[in-house]
Design a protein around this motif. Structure first.
Motif, PDB file in Angstrom:
ATOM      1  N   UNK A 143     -40.211 -55.726 -49.458  1.00  0.00           N
ATOM      2  CA  UNK A 143     -41.342 -55.051 -50.111  1.00  0.00           C
ATOM      3  C   UNK A 143     -41.888 -53.874 -49.317  1.00  0.00           C
ATOM      4  N   UNK A 144     -41.562 -53.759 -48.037  1.00  0.00           N
ATOM      5  CA  UNK A 144     -42.167 -52.701 -47.215  1.00  0.00           C
ATOM      6  C   UNK A 144     -41.189 -51.612 -46.762  1.00  0.00           C
ATOM      7  N   UNK A 145     -39.893 -51.902 -46.766  1.00  0.00           N
ATOM      8  CA  UNK A 145     -38.922 -50.937 -46.247  1.00  0.00           C
ATOM      9  C   UNK A 145     -38.825 -49.693 -47.123  1.00  0.00           C
ATOM     10  N   UNK A 146     -39.098 -49.837 -48.424  1.00  0.00           N
ATOM     11  CA  UNK A 146     -38.938 -48.703 -49.335  1.00  0.00           C
ATOM     12  C   UNK A 146     -39.996 -47.636 -49.093  1.00  0.00           C
ATOM     13  N   UNK A 147     -41.190 -48.055 -48.725  1.00  0.00           N
ATOM     14  CA  UNK A 147     -42.228 -47.076 -48.410  1.00  0.00           C
ATOM     15  C   UNK A 147     -41.864 -46.240 -47.197  1.00  0.00           C
ATOM     16  N   UNK A 148     -41.319 -46.905 -46.159  1.00  0.00           N
ATOM     17  CA  UNK A 148     -40.854 -46.155 -44.981  1.00  0.00           C
ATOM     18  C   UNK A 148     -39.714 -45.216 -45.354  1.00  0.00           C
ATOM     19  N   UNK A 149     -38.816 -45.674 -46.219  1.00  0.00           N
ATOM     20  CA  UNK A 149     -37.673 -44.846 -46.610  1.00  0.00           C
ATOM     21  C   UNK A 149     -38.126 -43.582 -47.330  1.00  0.00           C
ATOM     22  N   UNK A 150     -39.026 -43.723 -48.299  1.00  0.00           N
ATOM     23  CA  UNK A 150     -39.494 -42.561 -49.058  1.00  0.00           C
ATOM     24  C   UNK A 150     -40.276 -41.603 -48.163  1.00  0.00           C
ATOM     25  N   UNK A 151     -41.081 -42.140 -47.249  1.00  0.00           N
ATOM     26  CA  UNK A 151     -41.844 -41.278 -46.337  1.00  0.00           C
ATOM     27  C   UNK A 151     -40.916 -40.545 -45.386  1.00  0.00           C
ATOM     28  N   UNK A 152     -39.904 -41.247 -44.868  1.00  0.00           N
ATOM     29  CA  UNK A 152     -38.953 -40.610 -43.953  1.00  0.00           C
ATOM     30  C   UNK A 152     -38.120 -39.568 -44.672  1.00  0.00           C
ATOM     31  N   UNK A 153     -37.770 -39.820 -45.924  1.00  0.00           N
ATOM     32  CA  UNK A 153     -37.013 -38.837 -46.702  1.00  0.00           C
ATOM     33  C   UNK A 153     -37.810 -37.551 -46.863  1.00  0.00           C
ATOM     34  N   UNK A 154     -39.079 -37.681 -47.251  1.00  0.00           N
ATOM     35  CA  UNK A 154     -39.912 -36.492 -47.439  1.00  0.00           C
ATOM     36  C   UNK A 154     -40.118 -35.759 -46.120  1.00  0.00           C
ATOM     37  N   UNK A 155     -40.343 -36.504 -45.036  1.00  0.00           N
ATOM     38  CA  UNK A 155     -40.560 -35.866 -43.739  1.00  0.00           C
ATOM     39  C   UNK A 155     -39.300 -35.170 -43.236  1.00  0.00           C
ATOM     40  N   UNK A 156     -38.142 -35.803 -43.444  1.00  0.00           N
ATOM     41  CA  UNK A 156     -36.879 -35.201 -42.990  1.00  0.00           C
ATOM     42  C   UNK A 156     -36.547 -33.947 -43.779  1.00  0.00           C
ATOM     43  N   UNK A 157     -36.778 -33.960 -45.085  1.00  0.00           N
ATOM     44  CA  UNK A 157     -36.495 -32.780 -45.914  1.00  0.00           C
ATOM     45  C   UNK A 157     -37.360 -31.602 -45.470  1.00  0.00           C
ATOM     46  N   UNK A 158     -38.622 -31.870 -45.123  1.00  0.00           N
ATOM     47  CA  UNK A 158     -39.482 -30.779 -44.649  1.00  0.00           C
ATOM     48  C   UNK A 158     -39.015 -30.230 -43.310  1.00  0.00           C
ATOM     49  N   UNK A 159     -38.429 -31.101 -42.479  1.00  0.00           N
ATOM     50  CA  UNK A 159     -37.941 -30.653 -41.160  1.00  0.00           C
ATOM     51  C   UNK A 159     -36.634 -29.887 -41.292  1.00  0.00           C
ATOM     52  N   UNK A 160     -35.805 -30.273 -42.255  1.00  0.00           N
ATOM     53  CA  UNK A 160     -34.487 -29.638 -42.401  1.00  0.00           C
ATOM     54  C   UNK A 160     -34.577 -28.152 -42.708  1.00  0.00           C
ATOM     55  N   UNK A 161     -35.713 -27.693 -43.201  1.00  0.00           N
ATOM     56  CA  UNK A 161     -35.867 -26.268 -43.483  1.00  0.00           C
ATOM     57  C   UNK A 161     -36.306 -25.438 -42.291  1.00  0.00           C
ATOM     58  N   UNK A 162     -36.505 -26.074 -41.143  1.00  0.00           N
ATOM     59  CA  UNK A 162     -36.959 -25.349 -39.955  1.00  0.00           C
ATOM     60  C   UNK A 162     -35.827 -24.517 -39.338  1.00  0.00           C
ATOM     61  N   UNK A 163     -36.235 -23.495 -38.583  1.00  0.00           N
ATOM     62  CA  UNK A 163     -35.249 -22.564 -38.013  1.00  0.00           C
ATOM     63  C   UNK A 163     -34.349 -23.231 -36.980  1.00  0.00           C
ATOM     64  N   UNK A 164     -34.875 -24.180 -36.215  1.00  0.00           N
ATOM     65  CA  UNK A 164     -34.041 -24.795 -35.171  1.00  0.00           C
ATOM     66  C   UNK A 164     -32.945 -25.675 -35.780  1.00  0.00           C
ATOM     67  N   UNK A 165     -33.146 -26.171 -36.998  1.00  0.00           N
ATOM     68  CA  UNK A 165     -32.086 -26.914 -37.675  1.00  0.00           C
ATOM     69  C   UNK A 165     -30.979 -25.957 -38.111  1.00  0.00           C
TER      70      UNK A 165
END
Length: 259
Positions: A143-165
């Motif tokens: 019941x709790x792992x999906x919330x972490x997954x969705x939050x990590x997905x959104x956070x990772x997508x925002x990071x992937x657009x950075x210049x250092x990536x």
């Protein structure tokens, strides 16, 4: 006069609080600090283990679907995550109770260990504790792992657009190294803060899960206190949660600055 008595009663409560005296439980007749000390280890064991596993699994899945965003895996897991994140944990607990209690009778349902065993650091007792905790842990993780997954997905997508990536990809670095070292370490920072704060809330127990499986933790005890109108015991439990959350927030601030 009544107002003065209330002030004196409150000052007496603060004095007792500083000495660790939280009063006496109406239901058990034992000191509240003793009741909490007996039930707290079970909650810490159950929730800390479940929370850590759900966090790790959710973070890994979040990174994977973020890199494969728009694909079948991303769409499927995101849909499942949204649906599962909206289902209350007690519903999943009741489903698992029926499955493991009536059909798959592999793990015991109810309690923290076999009453016929003597508690101690021996393999039969440890095996019984793990077997009794499996289904409640599975309920919490599912019941709790999906919330972490969705939050990590959104956070990772925002990071992937950075210049250092982009620079790391231009250098030809392996995707696994970019995902873990460059994107993952930065994307996990907001989630790590939430994780430490959740560890503070852990001391309140999982009320519904502990009650469904009659697991003798703080959540189970708090529900008994509220149902039996044992206000002193309930107040002691809430005080424990407040202190734990405040300390958790403070530790999160310290760790975040280091990270």
């Amino acid at each position: 006069m009544h107002l003065l008595l209330l002030y004196l009663q409150y000052l007496k409560y603060l004095q007792n609080l500083l000495t660790g005296n939280l009063g006496t439980s109406i239901l058990t007749g034992a000191p509240i600090i003793q009741v909490i000390a007996v039930n707290l280890p079970w909650t810490v064991f159950l929730i800390s283990t479940s929370l850590t596993i759900s966090f790790v699994v959710g973070v890994v899945l979040g990174i994977v679907i973020a890199y494969r965003r728009g694909g079948i895996l991303d769409n499927s897991l995101s849909l499942i995550g949204i649906v599962m994140n909206a289902i209350p944990n007690y519903i999943v607990g009741l489903i698992f109770l029926i499955i493991f209690g009536l059909y798959v009778k592999v793990f015991p349902i109810g309690g923290a260990y076999d009453p016929s065993l003597r508690p101690g650091f021996n393999w039969p007792f440890i095996q019984s504790v793990l077997a009794h905790a499996f289904v409640p842990m599975l309920t919490y993780i599912v019941t709790s792992m999906w919330g972490w997954m969705l939050s990590m997905r959104a956070s990772t997508i925002s990071v992937l657009g950075q210049d250092y990536i982009v620079a790391a990809e231009a250098r030809g670095l392996p995707k696994s190294r970019i995902a873990l070292t460059y994107a993952g370490r930065n994307a996990i920072l907001p989630l790590f803060t939430s994780f430490v704060i959740q560890l503070g809330y852990m001391f309140g127990g999982a009320i519904f899960i502990e009650n469904i499986f009659r697991y003798p933790g703080i959540g189970y005890m708090l529900n008994m206190a509220i149902s039996g109108r044992d206000y002193s015991l309930a107040q002691g439990c809430f005080l424990l949660v407040i202190i734990a959350v405040v300390i958790g927030n403070y530790i999160a601030d310290l760790i975040y600055s280091k990270l």
